[in-house]
Enzyme design. Sequence first.
Site, PDB file in Angstrom:
ATOM      1  N   ASP A   1      -6.648  55.154  50.335  1.00  0.00           N
ATOM      2  CA  ASP A   1      -7.290  53.617  50.491  1.00  0.00           C
ATOM      3  C   ASP A   1      -8.794  53.801  50.471  1.00  0.00           C
ATOM      4  OD1 ASP A   1      -7.110  50.555  51.079  1.00  0.00           O
ATOM      5  OD2 ASP A   1      -8.421  51.027  52.300  1.00  0.00           O
TER       6      ASP A   1
ATOM      7  N   ASP B   1      49.550  36.758  33.712  1.00  0.00           N
ATOM      8  CA  ASP B   1      48.294  36.920  32.600  1.00  0.00           C
ATOM      9  C   ASP B   1      48.922  37.035  31.099  1.00  0.00           C
ATOM     10  OD1 ASP B   1      45.749  37.556  31.551  1.00  0.00           O
ATOM     11  OD2 ASP B   1      45.152  38.489  33.433  1.00  0.00           O
TER      12      ASP B   1
ATOM     13  N   GLY C   1      52.101  35.082  29.910  1.00  0.00           N
ATOM     14  CA  GLY C   1      52.037  33.470  29.660  1.00  0.00           C
ATOM     15  C   GLY C   1      50.582  33.189  29.438  1.00  0.00           C
ATOM     16  N   ASP C   2      50.500  31.935  29.294  1.00  0.00           N
ATOM     17  CA  ASP C   2      49.041  31.325  29.148  1.00  0.00           C
ATOM     18  C   ASP C   2      48.862  30.236  30.037  1.00  0.00           C
ATOM     19  OD1 ASP C   2      46.871  29.654  28.642  1.00  0.00           O
ATOM     20  OD2 ASP C   2      47.043  30.091  26.452  1.00  0.00           O
ATOM     21  N   PHE C   3      48.000  30.560  31.250  1.00  0.00           N
ATOM     22  CA  PHE C   3      48.371  29.409  32.371  1.00  0.00           C
ATOM     23  C   PHE C   3      47.820  28.178  31.858  1.00  0.00           C
ATOM     24  CE2 PHE C   3      44.482  31.970  34.169  1.00  0.00           C
ATOM     25  CZ  PHE C   3      43.649  31.557  33.508  1.00  0.00           C
TER      26      PHE C   3
ATOM     27  N   ARG D   1      37.919  35.368  40.090  1.00  0.00           N
ATOM     28  CA  ARG D   1      37.320  35.725  38.909  1.00  0.00           C
ATOM     29  C   ARG D   1      37.804  34.774  37.493  1.00  0.00           C
ATOM     30  NH1 ARG D   1      33.550  39.943  39.348  1.00  0.00           N
ATOM     31  NH2 ARG D   1      33.634  40.844  41.619  1.00  0.00           N
TER      32      ARG D   1
END
Length: 568
Positions: A88, A494, A520-522, A537
């Site tokens: 300093d 999924d 599957g596809d939700f 997520r």
Amino acid sequence: MVLHPVLGKLVSKRVVLASASPRRQEILTNVGLRFEVVPSWFKETLEKSSFTAPYEYAVETAKQKALEVANRMHVKHLRTPDVVIGADTIVSVDEQILEKPIDKQDAYRMLSRLNGKEHSVFTGVAIIHCHSKDNRLEMEITDFYEETKVKFSELSEELLWDYIHSGEPMDKAGGYGIQALGGMLVEYVHGDFLNVVGFPLNHFCKKLAELYYPPSKHNAQHKKYNSIPSVDTFENRSDGEGESSNFTEYKVASKLDSSGMDSSGAVYTSENSSAVRTGFTVPLENQNGVSQSASKLPSKILELMDGFRASKVLFVASKLKIFDNLKKKGPMKAVDIANDIGTSVCGTERLLDACASLGLLEKTPQGYSNTDSANTYLTSDGKYSLHGYIIHSNDHLWPLFTNLEYAVQEGSRQNHRAFGKKADDLFKDYYHSQEVKQRFMAAMHSIARLTAKDVATAFDLSQFKSACDLGGCTGALAHELVQVYPNLKVTVFDLPEVIANISFFQPSGQHTAPVTFVSGDFFKDNLPEADLYILSRVLHDWPDEKIHVLLSKISAVCRPGLNMEKML
Ligand SMILES: Cc1cn([C@@H]2O[C@H](COP(=O)(O)OP(=O)(O)OP(=O)(O)O)[C@@H](O)[C@H]2O)c(=O)[nH]c1=O
């Protein structure tokens, strides 16, 4: 005095300069010292009236600057430096301390005070030797100051204002820079010129010589000890006390508590026996802290400015499998790592040094090696490896974020700019190639595995017999849930492209039975029956209309009574 061997003592040490001053960096670089710069966040707001002499204020401020950096690096689990240097510089005239001016008017007030008179420039310096033991930071502090007398010529108002308008005074103690235009204001200098510029190099080297080559006991026996001698912790160090008078040495042990604060105590081992103490008063404008606030660094902003570099260093080192290599073969020299991974030696060395300065690697004379956290999180095979997510961040998120400006301007996804194709369906982009699909699955798997225990235990789910993890990918959370709740059966739902690739990610052993996978596809297909639906997520990926569709479907299949939806 031979300077080189003294500085040579620092070659193998990790030296940190706790200062943003470009002059200090230049002075030390010019003599070949290798160091990292970590500017101190210590606010220069010590109460000046509590010091009996100006140099005491400079020394204490230098010490606090260095201590803040040493403690911060220790707390943040960056690799503890071996040596931290703080400094300093203040100007003292008519028993007043002048620091950096806050504006042009302040600079004018300072320069007018110095006009035609002699003043003193004090630089306080603290050298802290650090040692980390059982999460305790042990420090040995040496501090000293140097005084240089400077006389200004009689200067006209016009000249003073011309100088102020040059902009030079603003980041300099006393409002002038002797090394540049300010040199024209100066009639004489008595003492170390570099001390005025910001760092007393000669005194620093002498101090290092005293630390690393102390006088023998025989030579030192006539010296009077005024308090407890310090414990010898430095290599090649004997019991001898330093020769010069205007410095202090003491040891501090700082232990981190759970809040990250440090508690420290100091034992003094010598005193400023012949330091000249002169009285001084504090100018009002400094007492109210106004001038100090001008010297505050916008550290948060600086951190954000540089953050992308640190991220990229981590990404590239992970991509090049440096942490995997070092886990197998470390410690290794840069040249051997470069040969192993087929990269340039100079580029690799720079990357490794950057990793070391970020606390990801250790650097010793034997070479580079992983830190504990690199072994745990950065190698690709560990249980809690984040490697997959890091590679996803580099290869997928980084190019997208590079186009953030367009995303804001246009209000749309930027896959076409980042990857040259449209993202009608977000997951089409992830699954267009086997390699990208596996990379994405590895990313989801690594982050899910790391957080699964906390997620599974965040709620008491023991009342449920069955659960369906929608978009549960590799089943990392599902496997944790069946561990925590042995009576729970979990179905992972999924896309077929995902389910077809899960085998690589399944845990080995007997605890896998209660987890089943359904493809599957939700948005389109019937959801498996369950007492509990988990969305982890998932929601952030979709626009409101699609979220509405998904939540309505879940609501329709939920049974009254025990049924309950949880959105994690
Ligand atoms: C008298 C004089 C001072 N300076 C500079 O003044 C700053 C003092 O401020 P500091 O608080 O000691 O340091 P800083 O710049 O705020 O940095 P930091 O160590 O991070 O607090 C330092 O820069 C010095 O070079 C010159 O460049 N030339 C001169 O002739």
